[in-house]
Design an enzyme around this catalytic site. Structure first.
Site, PDB file in Angstrom:
ATOM      1  N   TYR A  50       0.819  -1.223   0.000  1.00  0.00           N
ATOM      2  CA  TYR A  50       0.000   0.000   0.000  1.00  0.00           C
ATOM      3  C   TYR A  50       0.847   1.265   0.000  1.00  0.00           C
ATOM      4  O   TYR A  50       0.369   2.318   0.422  1.00  0.00           O
ATOM      5  CB  TYR A  50      -0.945  -0.011   1.203  1.00  0.00           C
ATOM      6  CG  TYR A  50      -2.166  -0.890   1.013  1.00  0.00           C
ATOM      7  CD1 TYR A  50      -3.153  -0.573   0.079  1.00  0.00           C
ATOM      8  CD2 TYR A  50      -2.361  -2.030   1.783  1.00  0.00           C
ATOM      9  CE1 TYR A  50      -4.274  -1.357  -0.095  1.00  0.00           C
ATOM     10  CE2 TYR A  50      -3.496  -2.835   1.616  1.00  0.00           C
ATOM     11  CZ  TYR A  50      -4.448  -2.475   0.678  1.00  0.00           C
ATOM     12  OH  TYR A  50      -5.576  -3.247   0.508  1.00  0.00           O
ATOM     13  N   PHE A  58      -4.644   7.414   7.034  1.00  0.00           N
ATOM     14  CA  PHE A  58      -5.074   6.070   7.438  1.00  0.00           C
ATOM     15  C   PHE A  58      -4.024   4.992   7.146  1.00  0.00           C
ATOM     16  O   PHE A  58      -4.265   3.810   7.371  1.00  0.00           O
ATOM     17  CB  PHE A  58      -6.409   5.703   6.762  1.00  0.00           C
ATOM     18  CG  PHE A  58      -6.386   5.769   5.252  1.00  0.00           C
ATOM     19  CD1 PHE A  58      -5.867   4.721   4.492  1.00  0.00           C
ATOM     20  CD2 PHE A  58      -6.897   6.878   4.590  1.00  0.00           C
ATOM     21  CE1 PHE A  58      -5.852   4.774   3.107  1.00  0.00           C
ATOM     22  CE2 PHE A  58      -6.879   6.944   3.203  1.00  0.00           C
ATOM     23  CZ  PHE A  58      -6.355   5.888   2.456  1.00  0.00           C
ATOM     24  N   ARG A  86     -14.587  -3.833  -9.886  1.00  0.00           N
ATOM     25  CA  ARG A  86     -14.909  -2.712  -8.987  1.00  0.00           C
ATOM     26  C   ARG A  86     -16.420  -2.532  -8.859  1.00  0.00           C
ATOM     27  O   ARG A  86     -16.926  -2.167  -7.804  1.00  0.00           O
ATOM     28  CB  ARG A  86     -14.194  -1.448  -9.440  1.00  0.00           C
ATOM     29  CG  ARG A  86     -12.689  -1.551  -9.138  1.00  0.00           C
ATOM     30  CD  ARG A  86     -11.896  -0.409  -9.680  1.00  0.00           C
ATOM     31  NE  ARG A  86     -12.011   0.817  -8.910  1.00  0.00           N
ATOM     32  CZ  ARG A  86     -11.330   1.093  -7.795  1.00  0.00           C
ATOM     33  NH1 ARG A  86     -10.498   0.203  -7.300  1.00  0.00           N
ATOM     34  NH2 ARG A  86     -11.465   2.237  -7.172  1.00  0.00           N
ATOM     35  N   THR A  92     -15.727   1.867  -1.790  1.00  0.00           N
ATOM     36  CA  THR A  92     -14.766   1.622  -0.701  1.00  0.00           C
ATOM     37  C   THR A  92     -15.463   1.667   0.659  1.00  0.00           C
ATOM     38  O   THR A  92     -15.194   0.846   1.537  1.00  0.00           O
ATOM     39  CB  THR A  92     -13.642   2.694  -0.737  1.00  0.00           C
ATOM     40  OG1 THR A  92     -13.071   2.705  -2.045  1.00  0.00           O
ATOM     41  CG2 THR A  92     -12.566   2.401   0.291  1.00  0.00           C
ATOM     42  N   ARG A 103     -18.968  -5.654  -0.913  1.00  0.00           N
ATOM     43  CA  ARG A 103     -18.747  -4.828   0.283  1.00  0.00           C
ATOM     44  C   ARG A 103     -20.056  -4.536   1.021  1.00  0.00           C
ATOM     45  O   ARG A 103     -20.085  -4.491   2.249  1.00  0.00           O
ATOM     46  CB  ARG A 103     -18.021  -3.545  -0.092  1.00  0.00           C
ATOM     47  CG  ARG A 103     -16.522  -3.799  -0.334  1.00  0.00           C
ATOM     48  CD  ARG A 103     -15.835  -2.567  -0.830  1.00  0.00           C
ATOM     49  NE  ARG A 103     -14.393  -2.710  -0.911  1.00  0.00           N
ATOM     50  CZ  ARG A 103     -13.635  -2.020  -1.741  1.00  0.00           C
ATOM     51  NH1 ARG A 103     -14.185  -1.144  -2.564  1.00  0.00           N
ATOM     52  NH2 ARG A 103     -12.329  -2.196  -1.749  1.00  0.00           N
ATOM     53  N   ASN A 113     -12.947  -3.417   4.933  1.00  0.00           N
ATOM     54  CA  ASN A 113     -13.936  -3.437   3.851  1.00  0.00           C
ATOM     55  C   ASN A 113     -13.925  -4.719   2.998  1.00  0.00           C
ATOM     56  O   ASN A 113     -14.248  -4.688   1.814  1.00  0.00           O
ATOM     57  CB  ASN A 113     -13.842  -2.164   2.994  1.00  0.00           C
ATOM     58  CG  ASN A 113     -12.526  -2.031   2.269  1.00  0.00           C
ATOM     59  OD1 ASN A 113     -11.631  -2.842   2.483  1.00  0.00           O
ATOM     60  ND2 ASN A 113     -12.408  -1.033   1.418  1.00  0.00           N
TER      61      ASN A 113
HETATM   62  P1  CMP Z   1      -8.485  -0.874  -0.866  1.00  0.00           P
HETATM   63  O1  CMP Z   1      -9.329  -1.018  -2.070  1.00  0.00           O
HETATM   64  O2  CMP Z   1      -7.776  -2.061  -0.359  1.00  0.00           O
HETATM   65  O3  CMP Z   1      -7.393   0.287  -1.126  1.00  0.00           O
HETATM   66  C1  CMP Z   1      -6.895   1.131  -0.121  1.00  0.00           C
HETATM   67  C2  CMP Z   1      -7.566   0.921   1.189  1.00  0.00           C
HETATM   68  O4  CMP Z   1      -7.398   1.948   2.125  1.00  0.00           O
HETATM   69  C3  CMP Z   1      -9.058   0.859   0.982  1.00  0.00           C
HETATM   70  O5  CMP Z   1      -9.404  -0.320   0.315  1.00  0.00           O
HETATM   71  C4  CMP Z   1      -9.578   1.004   2.395  1.00  0.00           C
HETATM   72  O6  CMP Z   1      -9.608  -0.237   3.083  1.00  0.00           O
HETATM   73  C5  CMP Z   1      -8.511   1.884   3.005  1.00  0.00           C
HETATM   74  N1  CMP Z   1      -9.051   3.230   3.199  1.00  0.00           N
HETATM   75  C6  CMP Z   1      -9.368   4.109   2.253  1.00  0.00           C
HETATM   76  N2  CMP Z   1      -9.846   5.239   2.820  1.00  0.00           N
HETATM   77  C7  CMP Z   1      -9.806   5.048   4.147  1.00  0.00           C
HETATM   78  C8  CMP Z   1     -10.166   5.841   5.262  1.00  0.00           C
HETATM   79  N3  CMP Z   1     -10.641   7.082   5.097  1.00  0.00           N
HETATM   80  N4  CMP Z   1     -10.002   5.317   6.484  1.00  0.00           N
HETATM   81  C9  CMP Z   1      -9.486   4.066   6.642  1.00  0.00           C
HETATM   82  N5  CMP Z   1      -9.138   3.276   5.618  1.00  0.00           N
HETATM   83  C10 CMP Z   1      -9.305   3.763   4.387  1.00  0.00           C
END
Ligand code: CMP
Length: 138
Positions: A50, A58, A86, A92, A103, A113
């Protein structure tokens, strides 16, 4: 149009016993599993995966969560894979995800998520290669 995407079933969904139900949704939506494994990320490996989110507030929470339990990583194949996957997983934030999406059905919160889906064809290749060698992709 990309025909490959990458997904992870995240620790929240694995702990809750949703691997089978999520894989069934993926199969029903017409994706072919090209590679798959269950594994556990170290905090360091989650941080590498990541890295693009390193500056986000976050990031620490995300790395801690993603290394908190087992995940299932998979490369999926289908026409228009990135966009269609997606759509299948939904927004998300599960509170904003459409009815019937993965989700909406299985995620707890924005952080926890249930599933990851690549956001571009280029990232799908990078993310798939993070977990799988060429010999592990069928
Ligand atoms: P993902 O699709 O795995 O890609 C990045 C991840 O960051 C996303 O899913 C979420 O799980 C996490 N994420 C994105 N925005 C936030 C947020 N505002 N607070 C916490 N986690 C976040």
């Amino acid at each position: 149009m990309s025909n490959i995407t990458f997904t992870m079933i995240k620790p929240d969904a694995v702990k809750a016993g949703h691997i089978g139900a999520i894989l069934a949704k993926i199969n029903e939506a017409g994706f072919r599993i090209k590679a798959m494994k269950m594994t556990k990320l170290s905090a360091e490996k989650a941080g590498q995966f990541y890295e693009v989110h390193k500056e986000r507030p976050f990031y620490g929470e995300l790395c801690e969560f993603m290394s908190s339990g087992h995940i299932v990583a998979a490369i999926l194949e289908k026409e228009n894979a990135v966009a269609d996957f997606r759509t299948l997983i939904g927004a998300t934030d599960p509170a904003k995800a459409d009815e019937g999406t993965i989700r909406k059905m299985f995620a707890k919160s924005m952080g926890e998520n249930a599933v990851h889906g690549s956001d571009s064809a280029e990232n799908a290749l990078i993310e798939g290669s993070f977990f799988f060698s060429a010999l592990e992709q069928f």
